[in-house]
Scaffold this motif. Structure first.
Motif, PDB file in Angstrom:
ATOM      1  N   ARG A 451      12.854  10.414  44.255  1.00 17.25           N
ATOM      2  CA  ARG A 451      13.363  11.066  43.339  1.00 17.25           C
ATOM      3  C   ARG A 451      13.973  10.797  42.347  1.00 17.25           C
ATOM      4  O   ARG A 451      14.086  11.816  41.404  1.00 17.25           O
ATOM      5  N   ALA A 452      13.647   9.187  41.713  1.00 18.73           N
ATOM      6  CA  ALA A 452      13.471   9.024  40.251  1.00 18.73           C
ATOM      7  C   ALA A 452      12.237   9.613  40.048  1.00 18.73           C
ATOM      8  O   ALA A 452      12.186   9.887  38.542  1.00 18.73           O
ATOM      9  N   LEU A 453      10.945   9.762  40.230  1.00 20.89           N
ATOM     10  CA  LEU A 453       9.720  10.109  39.917  1.00 20.89           C
ATOM     11  C   LEU A 453      10.339  11.459  39.722  1.00 20.89           C
ATOM     12  O   LEU A 453       9.473  12.085  38.619  1.00 20.89           O
ATOM     13  N   ALA A 454      10.762  12.522  40.581  1.00 17.65           N
ATOM     14  CA  ALA A 454      10.813  14.439  40.506  1.00 17.65           C
ATOM     15  C   ALA A 454      12.396  14.280  39.168  1.00 17.65           C
ATOM     16  O   ALA A 454      11.714  15.239  38.073  1.00 17.65           O
ATOM     17  N   GLU A 455      12.995  13.317  38.728  1.00 22.62           N
ATOM     18  CA  GLU A 455      13.519  13.470  37.265  1.00 22.62           C
ATOM     19  C   GLU A 455      12.937  13.650  36.733  1.00 22.62           C
ATOM     20  O   GLU A 455      13.062  14.029  35.261  1.00 22.62           O
ATOM     21  N   VAL A 456      11.821  12.310  36.478  1.00 20.93           N
ATOM     22  CA  VAL A 456      11.045  12.309  35.620  1.00 20.93           C
ATOM     23  C   VAL A 456       9.771  13.328  34.972  1.00 20.93           C
ATOM     24  O   VAL A 456       9.298  13.334  34.009  1.00 20.93           O
ATOM     25  N   ASP A 457       9.542  13.707  36.358  1.00 17.72           N
ATOM     26  CA  ASP A 457       8.474  14.611  36.284  1.00 17.72           C
ATOM     27  C   ASP A 457       8.801  16.416  37.294  1.00 17.72           C
ATOM     28  O   ASP A 457       8.695  16.312  38.373  1.00 17.72           O
ATOM     29  N   PRO A 458       9.560  16.782  36.634  1.00 17.79           N
ATOM     30  CA  PRO A 458      10.078  18.297  37.727  1.00 17.79           C
ATOM     31  C   PRO A 458       9.478  18.831  38.032  1.00 17.79           C
ATOM     32  O   PRO A 458       9.625  19.415  39.066  1.00 17.79           O
ATOM     33  N   THR A 459       8.103  18.924  37.387  1.00 13.04           N
ATOM     34  CA  THR A 459       7.240  19.705  38.257  1.00 13.04           C
ATOM     35  C   THR A 459       6.620  19.329  39.368  1.00 13.04           C
ATOM     36  O   THR A 459       6.128  19.991  39.902  1.00 13.04           O
ATOM     37  N   CYS A 460       7.223  18.090  39.491  1.00 14.01           N
ATOM     38  CA  CYS A 460       6.699  17.780  41.282  1.00 14.01           C
ATOM     39  C   CYS A 460       7.712  18.117  42.208  1.00 14.01           C
ATOM     40  O   CYS A 460       7.349  17.988  43.398  1.00 14.01           O
ATOM     41  N   VAL A 461       8.234  18.906  41.786  1.00 12.79           N
ATOM     42  CA  VAL A 461       9.829  19.160  42.836  1.00 12.79           C
ATOM     43  C   VAL A 461       8.940  20.052  44.357  1.00 12.79           C
ATOM     44  O   VAL A 461       9.612  19.403  45.195  1.00 12.79           O
ATOM     45  N   GLY A 462       9.139  21.068  43.254  1.00 11.73           N
ATOM     46  CA  GLY A 462       8.942  22.368  44.393  1.00 11.73           C
ATOM     47  C   GLY A 462       7.351  21.627  44.936  1.00 11.73           C
ATOM     48  O   GLY A 462       8.105  21.501  46.545  1.00 11.73           O
ATOM     49  N   GLY A 463       6.298  20.982  45.424  1.00 10.10           N
ATOM     50  CA  GLY A 463       5.337  20.660  46.036  1.00 10.10           C
ATOM     51  C   GLY A 463       5.967  19.492  46.963  1.00 10.10           C
ATOM     52  O   GLY A 463       5.447  19.669  48.070  1.00 10.10           O
ATOM     53  N   LEU A 464       7.149  18.331  46.553  1.00  9.11           N
ATOM     54  CA  LEU A 464       7.856  17.401  47.642  1.00  9.11           C
ATOM     55  C   LEU A 464       8.376  18.085  48.023  1.00  9.11           C
ATOM     56  O   LEU A 464       8.432  17.718  49.431  1.00  9.11           O
ATOM     57  N   VAL A 465       8.780  19.201  48.022  1.00  6.05           N
ATOM     58  CA  VAL A 465      10.487  19.700  49.014  1.00  6.05           C
ATOM     59  C   VAL A 465       9.185  21.016  49.802  1.00  6.05           C
ATOM     60  O   VAL A 465       9.935  20.579  51.254  1.00  6.05           O
ATOM     61  N   SER A 466       8.352  20.870  49.259  1.00  2.52           N
ATOM     62  CA  SER A 466       7.469  21.914  50.700  1.00  2.52           C
ATOM     63  C   SER A 466       7.478  20.988  51.807  1.00  2.52           C
ATOM     64  O   SER A 466       6.972  21.467  52.730  1.00  2.52           O
ATOM     65  N   TYR A 467       6.771  20.035  50.823  1.00  2.00           N
ATOM     66  CA  TYR A 467       5.902  19.019  52.031  1.00  2.00           C
ATOM     67  C   TYR A 467       6.741  18.674  52.901  1.00  2.00           C
ATOM     68  O   TYR A 467       6.509  18.053  54.361  1.00  2.00           O
ATOM     69  N   GLY A 468       8.346  17.796  52.567  1.00  2.00           N
ATOM     70  CA  GLY A 468       8.600  17.837  53.635  1.00  2.00           C
ATOM     71  C   GLY A 468       9.721  18.567  54.294  1.00  2.00           C
ATOM     72  O   GLY A 468       9.923  17.875  55.307  1.00  2.00           O
ATOM     73  N   ILE A 469      10.004  19.522  54.198  1.00  2.00           N
ATOM     74  CA  ILE A 469      10.613  20.529  55.157  1.00  2.00           C
ATOM     75  C   ILE A 469       9.432  20.778  55.819  1.00  2.00           C
ATOM     76  O   ILE A 469       9.466  20.972  57.363  1.00  2.00           O
ATOM     77  N   THR A 470       7.986  21.128  55.507  1.00  2.00           N
ATOM     78  CA  THR A 470       6.807  21.194  56.476  1.00  2.00           C
ATOM     79  C   THR A 470       6.601  20.135  57.654  1.00  2.00           C
ATOM     80  O   THR A 470       6.495  20.434  58.724  1.00  2.00           O
ATOM     81  N   THR A 471       6.530  18.723  56.583  1.00  2.00           N
ATOM     82  CA  THR A 471       6.515  17.957  57.433  1.00  2.00           C
ATOM     83  C   THR A 471       7.632  18.202  58.862  1.00  2.00           C
ATOM     84  O   THR A 471       7.317  17.552  60.178  1.00  2.00           O
ATOM     85  N   LEU A 472       8.986  18.043  58.122  1.00  2.00           N
ATOM     86  CA  LEU A 472       9.940  17.989  59.625  1.00  2.00           C
ATOM     87  C   LEU A 472       9.849  18.701  60.512  1.00  2.00           C
ATOM     88  O   LEU A 472       9.935  19.259  61.973  1.00  2.00           O
ATOM     89  N   HIS A 473       8.884  20.126  60.325  1.00  2.00           N
ATOM     90  CA  HIS A 473       9.075  21.016  61.380  1.00  2.00           C
ATOM     91  C   HIS A 473       7.925  20.265  62.056  1.00  2.00           C
ATOM     92  O   HIS A 473       8.202  21.081  63.190  1.00  2.00           O
ATOM     93  N   ALA A 474       7.012  20.189  61.682  1.00  2.00           N
ATOM     94  CA  ALA A 474       5.560  19.410  62.845  1.00  2.00           C
ATOM     95  C   ALA A 474       6.516  18.410  63.310  1.00  2.00           C
ATOM     96  O   ALA A 474       5.826  17.934  64.352  1.00  2.00           O
ATOM     97  N   LEU A 475       7.053  16.769  62.751  1.00  4.71           N
ATOM     98  CA  LEU A 475       7.815  15.895  63.087  1.00  4.71           C
ATOM     99  C   LEU A 475       8.806  16.792  64.497  1.00  4.71           C
ATOM    100  O   LEU A 475       8.144  16.311  65.932  1.00  4.71           O
ATOM    101  N   ARG A 476       9.191  17.708  64.103  1.00  5.51           N
ATOM    102  CA  ARG A 476      10.279  18.388  65.316  1.00  5.51           C
ATOM    103  C   ARG A 476       9.186  18.756  66.676  1.00  5.51           C
ATOM    104  O   ARG A 476       9.923  19.074  67.698  1.00  5.51           O
ATOM    105  N   GLU A 477       8.463  19.232  65.677  1.00  5.61           N
ATOM    106  CA  GLU A 477       7.903  19.945  67.519  1.00  5.61           C
ATOM    107  C   GLU A 477       7.303  19.743  67.414  1.00  5.61           C
ATOM    108  O   GLU A 477       7.042  18.504  69.533  1.00  5.61           O
ATOM    109  N   THR A 478       6.572  17.522  67.149  1.00  7.99           N
ATOM    110  CA  THR A 478       5.427  16.654  68.038  1.00  7.99           C
ATOM    111  C   THR A 478       7.285  16.092  69.072  1.00  7.99           C
ATOM    112  O   THR A 478       6.817  15.563  70.128  1.00  7.99           O
ATOM    113  N   LEU A 479       8.304  15.946  68.653  1.00 10.87           N
ATOM    114  CA  LEU A 479       9.029  15.272  69.242  1.00 10.87           C
ATOM    115  C   LEU A 479       9.182  16.332  70.175  1.00 10.87           C
ATOM    116  O   LEU A 479      10.308  15.554  71.557  1.00 10.87           O
TER     117      LEU A 479
END
Length: 781
Positions: A451-479
């Motif tokens: 979160r602190a990293l995203a606050e000082v470098d907002p350009t990475c927020v979009g990538g981190l959010v997309s990565y997080g949503i994709t990873t959560l969908h994948a983990l749900r499928e695995t579980l």
């Protein structure tokens, strides 16, 4: 009259020209002359000496020299007649300044006169002895290097004064010794310094009066400041051991004095080139360094601290660490780039204890932030950021050590305001990898770091959010597949970690200058609904999915503008129906792991609190307020029913989780702006809030009344200008293993993890509720 005799003022027999300074000296002589019949009035002396001090600033050197001898004699006579402390202080200061601005040659005679009086006086008036000692100390402070020959005599005088029964005499004796040590600068004889050291260690540090112990600690610090002349390894080691013992003193002023003394002596110990030998020469570079001093006097006592004084000792050692680091940096010239080598030793405090210890963690965080990060330049902070990041790659790091490292990484990122490219290279293997750690504390801190990293470098927020949503969908499928053992636990930890960091990113997105993707609220809401409604058949995985779903929903409701979710407000409101409506006994019978279930319910109540603040409280007084209020009250009533049922069952190992759920429920009620809307629950809620009072044996001791203060001053007490609020927060730290984890969507994150206990919140809710009901009763009259 002032003009007459100016030209020949120095000639014998001619009158001394009268000036404002001269008139004041004459008045002082008159007061001293009458003191033989009647003690002088303290207020009169104080005013006269204040004016004399002011006149000293204005009078030219020639005028001062004309009246210098008369003024010195009058001041000494006033002191030996016995004067109160404020008068002694002003008279001593005036004595030093008149010698300094006048003829400095008189310092030898005046010091000798005072020493002679103190030596010859046989059981003189204690106030007179204190005054003469204070005056001699002031002379040593200003002219100590000129009168080092009298240092051995001064040490003998101090030893004599230490035998007095009056504690203020012993205090002034040690203050004289402190000034003599500082003023001499290490240029006296070795015998004098050894005698002074024996006086301090023999009686000063163990004196029954705390003001004397404070003065003794300041003497030890003075010894360190002048290079420890005449002291060897044994003496320095003994003094450090006594300082560590002094950190357990019952008086805070004594502990604070020993903090500085210990830090100063340690700084000298690791810089042997700065030590002074008996002959006044510097030691050779080949002298043995005290590399084990930090381990012996800072780290081991911290690890062994136990009992009633453990907290005092730990805080004292932490402050000594900071003072030591500041001394070696500012006094001995250690480069800030070399400070990070000591950070590894500080981390050993947490490495030595793998079990979570929030107080030890708070102490280490204070040292890392104040002793290291705040002393570093921007360039060194960048290097320190990468240095700590690479340390996270070690598999030997315990969970508390990782928490401390991640918290300091967050602080450094905000301090720098940018993300160094070198840190980005180690990000995936350190911070991102920590999101799958087995400790929930580590996962939360990793999310806060991103979160602190995203606050000082907002350009990475979009990538981190997309990565997080994709990873959560994948983990749900695995579980969705039945798994057991370590693989399942690792994936559940990853699920929680990814949900936590996504919740943290959602929280800061509306505040970023670049804004947030338009699809973000809908995407996160849909993902949250799937986790809450379509969870796995595996009960363990289902619990983890529901917790992750409530986390995302809570962050979304607390952070996003309510217009983003207004069209789905009733669909969202239905999500709480399953756990909080119906028969509580029937619900209880279906649960196997109540600790995990209560953790899920606590997050669900947090989400409900966010819903109340966003959608219910603003319209609670309007005609449409009941549409949303009634279901919310039903859910909160269901939570109270669950608490009552579980409290009567007294299930084992459930107290901490139940306290957390209870506290979250009460906080949800507190978020409703009108306490009269839940009037029927008041009795039950007051019983819950007052449990620390009605059943104190079931609650650990805790200093909770500070939470009744204003929120901005809650941990600090009444505000004092110039005080270090971060240090005060460390001193007031009252957290524990069952304290609340940081909330990743809060605007302001607490400086220390787990610093709020359930008991503190129960007491706070109790008084808040009583106060609000009292105000409502008054307004209704």
């Amino acid at each position: 009259m002032a003009k007459r005799g100016v030209a020949g003022a120095g000639a014998a027999g001619e009158p001394i020209p009268l000036s404002r300074f001269g008139a004041l000296v004459a008045q002082l002589e008159s007061v001293v002359a009458s003191a033989r019949q009647k003690p002088p009035d303290a207020l009169l002396c104080f005013d006269l000496l204040s004016e004399l001090s002011s006149a000293l600033d204005e009078a030219p050197k020639e005028t001062i020299q004309l009246w210098q001898r008369k003024c010195e004699d009058a001041l000494q006579s006033l002191l030996v007649f016995g004067a109160c402390r404020p008068v002694r202080r002003l008279a001593s200061s005036a004595m030093g300044r008149i010698i300094q601005k006048g003829d400095a040659i008189s310092v030898y005679a005046r010091a000798s006169t005072l020493q002679g009086w103190l030596v010859d006086g046989k059981r003189a008036d204690p106030m007179a002895c204190a005054g003469a000692a204070q005056c001699l100390g002031e002379i040593y402070r200003l002219f100590g290097r000129k009168i080092t020959a009298g240092l051995i005599e001064t040490s003998n005088i101090v030893a004599k004064l230490m035998k007095y029964h009056e504690d203020f005499v012993r205090q002034d004796a040690l203050l004289l010794l402190e000034n003599a040590l500082e003023g001499s600068g290490g240029g006296g004889s070795g015998e004098a310094y050894l005698e002074a050291f024996r006086i301090i260690m023999r009686g000063g540090i163990s004196d029954k009066a705390y003001i004397v112990r404070v003065a003794a600690a300041r003497c030890l610090k003075a010894f360190a400041n002048i290079g420890g002349p005449g002291l060897g390894m044994a003496e320095l080691d003994t003094s450090m051991s006594c300082c560590v013992k002094g950190l357990e003193d019952n008086v805070s002023a004594v502990r604070d004095s020993f903090v500085e003394a210990l830090g100063a002596i340690l700084a000298l110990a690791v810089n042997p080139d700065a030590q002074v030998t008996k002959g006044g020469k510097k030691q050779n570079v080949s002298a043995k360094k005290f590399d084990d001093s930090l381990q012996k006097h800072l780290i081991l006592p911290f690890l062994k601290a136990s009992g009633a004084n453990a907290k005092k000792l730990r805080i004292g050692l932490s402050l000594s660490w900071v003072f030591f680091l500041q001394m070696i940096h500012m006094k001995y010239g250690t480069l800030d780039s070399e400070l990070q080598n000591y950070a590894v030793q500080v981390m050993e405090i947490l490495q030595g204890n793998g079990s979570p210890d929030p107080h030890a963690l708070a102490c280490v965080l204070y040292i890392l932030r104040v002793g290291f990060a705040d002393q570093m330049t921007e360039l060194t902070q960048r290097e320190f950021l990468v240095f700590l990041g690479r340390k996270l790659e070690s598999s030997n790091y315990t969970a508390p050590t990782r928490v401390a490292t991640l918290r300091i990484l967050s602080y450094l990122l905000r301090s720098l305001g940018e993300v160094p490219s070198e840190f980005k290279d180690v990000l995936d293997n350190t911070v991102v990898a920590a999101l799958s750690h087995s400790s929930a504390n580590v996962r939360v801190e990793a999310a806060l770091t991103l979160r602190a990293l995203a606050e000082v470098d907002p350009t990475c927020v979009g990538g981190l959010v997309s990565y997080g949503i994709t990873t959560l969908h994948a983990l749900r499928e695995t579980l969705s597949f039945d798994k057991q053992g370590k693989n399942l636990n690792h994936e559940l930890d990853s699920l929680h970690g990814q949900a936590t960091v996504l919740a943290a990113l959602v929280a800061i997105s509306p505040k970023l200058l670049l804004g947030y993707p338009a699809r973000l609220p809908k995407s996160v809401l849909e993902l949250s609904k799937k986790m809450l409604n379509g969870f796995s058949r595996n009960p363990v995985a289902a619990t983890a999915e529901r917790e992750a779903g409530w986390l995302l929903l809570a962050s979304l409701l607390a952070s996003m503008p309510k217009e983003e979710l207004e069209d789905q407000v009733f669909d969202v409101l239905l999500l709480w129906a399953s756990p909080f409506t119906g028969n509580p006994e029937s619900y209880l019978s279906q649960i196997q792991d109540w600790t995990s279930e209560l953790r899920v319910l606590s997050v669900a109540i947090e989400a409900l609190t966010a819903f109340i603040r966003s959608f219910v409280s603003p319209i609670i007084a309007t005609a449409n307020g009941g549409i949303l209020l009634n279901p919310v009250l039903a859910y909160l009533g269901g939570a109270l029913s669950l608490i009552s049922s579980l409290s009567t069952k007294q299930l084992p190992n459930l107290k901490s989780a139940l306290n957390l759920f209870t506290t979250r429920t009460l906080m949800a009620y507190q978020s409703l702006s009108n306490p009269m809307v839940y009037k029927s629950e008041h009795v039950q809620m007051l019983q819950l809030c007052s449990s620390p009072f009605s059943d104190p044996s079931g609650w650990e001791e805790s200093s909770c009344l500070k939470f009744l203060l204003d929120k901005r001053d809650a941990s600090l007490g009444p505000w004092i200008p110039g005080r270090d609020s971060f240090e005060d927060e460390l001193r007031a730290f009252d957290g524990g293993v069952d304290g609340f984890l940081p909330c990743v969507w809060d605007d302001e994150i607490n400086n220390f993890p787990q610093n709020q206990l359930a008991k503190c919140w129960l007491i706070r809710c109790f008084f808040a509720m009583v106060l609000s009901l009292h105000v409502r009763t008054i307004l209704s009259r």
